[in-house]
Structure formats: structure tokens, C-alpha cells
Design a protein around this motif. Structure first.
Motif, short mmCIF file in Angstrom:
data_model
loop_
_atom_site.label_atom_id
_atom_site.label_comp_id
_atom_site.label_asym_id
_atom_site.label_seq_id
_atom_site.Cartn_x
_atom_site.Cartn_y
_atom_site.Cartn_z
N TYR A 24 16.41 68.17 72.67
CA TYR A 24 16.61 67.23 73.77
C TYR A 24 17.95 66.51 73.64
O TYR A 24 18.63 66.27 74.64
N VAL A 25 18.34 66.17 72.42
CA VAL A 25 19.64 65.52 72.22
C VAL A 25 20.77 66.49 72.58
O VAL A 25 21.74 66.09 73.23
N LEU A 26 20.64 67.74 72.20
CA LEU A 26 21.67 68.73 72.56
C LEU A 26 21.73 68.95 74.07
O LEU A 26 22.82 69.06 74.65
N PHE A 27 20.58 69.00 74.71
CA PHE A 27 20.55 69.16 76.16
C PHE A 27 21.17 67.94 76.84
O PHE A 27 21.94 68.08 77.80
N SER A 28 20.86 66.76 76.35
CA SER A 28 21.43 65.53 76.92
C SER A 28 22.94 65.47 76.71
O SER A 28 23.68 65.07 77.61
N MET A 33 28.52 66.24 78.60
CA MET A 33 29.72 67.08 78.55
C MET A 33 30.12 67.53 79.96
O MET A 33 31.30 67.45 80.33
N ILE A 34 29.17 68.00 80.74
CA ILE A 34 29.47 68.45 82.10
C ILE A 34 30.00 67.29 82.95
O ILE A 34 30.97 67.44 83.69
N ALA A 64 25.77 55.15 81.61
CA ALA A 64 24.68 55.26 82.57
C ALA A 64 23.85 56.51 82.30
O ALA A 64 22.61 56.47 82.32
N LEU A 65 24.51 57.62 82.03
CA LEU A 65 23.78 58.85 81.72
C LEU A 65 22.97 58.70 80.44
O LEU A 65 21.81 59.13 80.37
N ALA A 66 23.55 58.09 79.43
CA ALA A 66 22.84 57.93 78.15
C ALA A 66 21.63 57.02 78.31
O ALA A 66 20.56 57.29 77.74
N ILE A 67 21.77 55.97 79.09
CA ILE A 67 20.65 55.04 79.30
C ILE A 67 19.54 55.72 80.09
O ILE A 67 18.35 55.54 79.79
N ILE A 68 19.91 56.53 81.07
CA ILE A 68 18.90 57.25 81.85
C ILE A 68 18.19 58.30 81.00
O ILE A 68 16.98 58.48 81.11
N HIS A 70 17.89 58.56 77.52
CA HIS A 70 17.24 58.18 76.26
C HIS A 70 16.90 56.70 76.23
O HIS A 70 17.61 55.88 76.82
N THR A 71 15.84 56.40 75.48
CA THR A 71 15.50 55.00 75.24
C THR A 71 15.94 54.57 73.85
O THR A 71 16.15 53.39 73.62
N ASN A 72 16.09 55.52 72.94
CA ASN A 72 16.52 55.22 71.57
C ASN A 72 18.02 54.94 71.56
O ASN A 72 18.82 55.75 72.04
#
Length: 150
Positions: A24-28, A33-34, A64-68, A70-72
């Protein structure tokens, strides 16, 4: 060479996660990246829509992407760092196809990542502060309610 070391260190850190978490971290980070590459390509070919400095817009987009995604808080930072360094590699590869030189891991990149990390830290502090006050204010309100009942 520092960028390769940076990416390798982050990949080593991700490899220590559980399998599903690492996936999931790699997919995120792939999503970040995109977004990173698309932002830079849009800024290169159509710079009119940049309404305030590029570093700030990119940092806010990645946060914004990181907050959406993941919660950690640690995972958020990791996906911003790993996604952006992957984005640097892909962006340099695309520009190299058209004979534009691009330095991977330049000082401008490090400025942007530092800004994103600082803003993410501020956001995490804000989240912590709101949960702290919510916990203590609700506790005080419950005590006041009990005092009114008795």
C-alpha cells in the motif's frame, strides 16, 4: 548519486514493513509520483495556471494526497519522500527523451521536499492539538454535566 542513495534508503525502510502495508505504501508513493510528474509537466508546458510559487503548490498537492491516502504520520512522510524522488527520476527521464537536461535531486528539489515535510509536520501537529483539546474539552463537559445532574 545522493538521489539513488536516498531512494535506496527509503526502499530499504519500506521493505521492513509488513507485506500488505509495504504494498500500500508503494502504491501510494506511485500515486504521488504520477502527481509530481504531471504537475511538473503542466508547469513546463502551460505555466499560466501557476497562481502562486511552484514549490508551495507542489508541496500542498503532495501533502493533500498523503493525508487522503494515509492516516499514519510516518507513512505520509515516507510516501511523500519516496514518491517525489521517483517522480524526479521519471521527470528527468521524460525530459531526457526531448534533450532537456534536468538534474535529479537538485537544491530546488530538496527545498520543495523540505517545505513539504515542514508543512506535513505542521499539519500533524495541528491534528495532535485538535485531538488533545477535543479529548480534554469533552472530558470537562462530561464532568460539568455530571455536576448539573447531582
Amino acid at each position: 548519486y545522493v538521489s539513488i542513495l536516498f531512494a535506496g534508503t527509503l526502499l530499504g525502510l519500506i521493505s521492513k514493513f509488513k507485506r500488505l502495508t509495504a504494498a500500500y505504501v508503494l502504491f501510494s508513493s506511485f500515486i504521488v509520483m504520477i502527481a509530481y510528474v504531471c504537475f511538473h509537466l503542466f508547469a513546463l508546458f502551460d505555466p499560466v495556471w501557476l497562481i502562486f510559487p511552484r514549490k508551495w503548490m507542489l508541496a500542498l498537492l503532495m501533502i493533500a494526497l498523503a493525508i487522503i491516502l494515509h492516516t499514519n504520520k510516518v507513512y505520509r512522510l515516507i510516501i511523500i519522500l519516496f514518491g517525489s524522488i521517483q517522480g524526479e527520476f521519471l521527470y528527468a527521464y521524460i525530459l531526457n527523451k526531448y534533450s532537456f537536461p534536468h538534474l535529479i535531486g537538485s537544491y530546488a528539489y530538496l527545498d520543495g521536499i523540505t517545505l513539504a515535510a515542514a508543512l506535513l509536520g505542521a499539519w500533524s501537529g495541528f491534528e495532535y492539538l485538535t485531538s488533545f483539546y477535543e479529548k480534554h474539552i469533552n472530558h470537562l463537559e462530561k464532568e460539568k454535566g455530571k455536576q448539573k445532574l447531582s
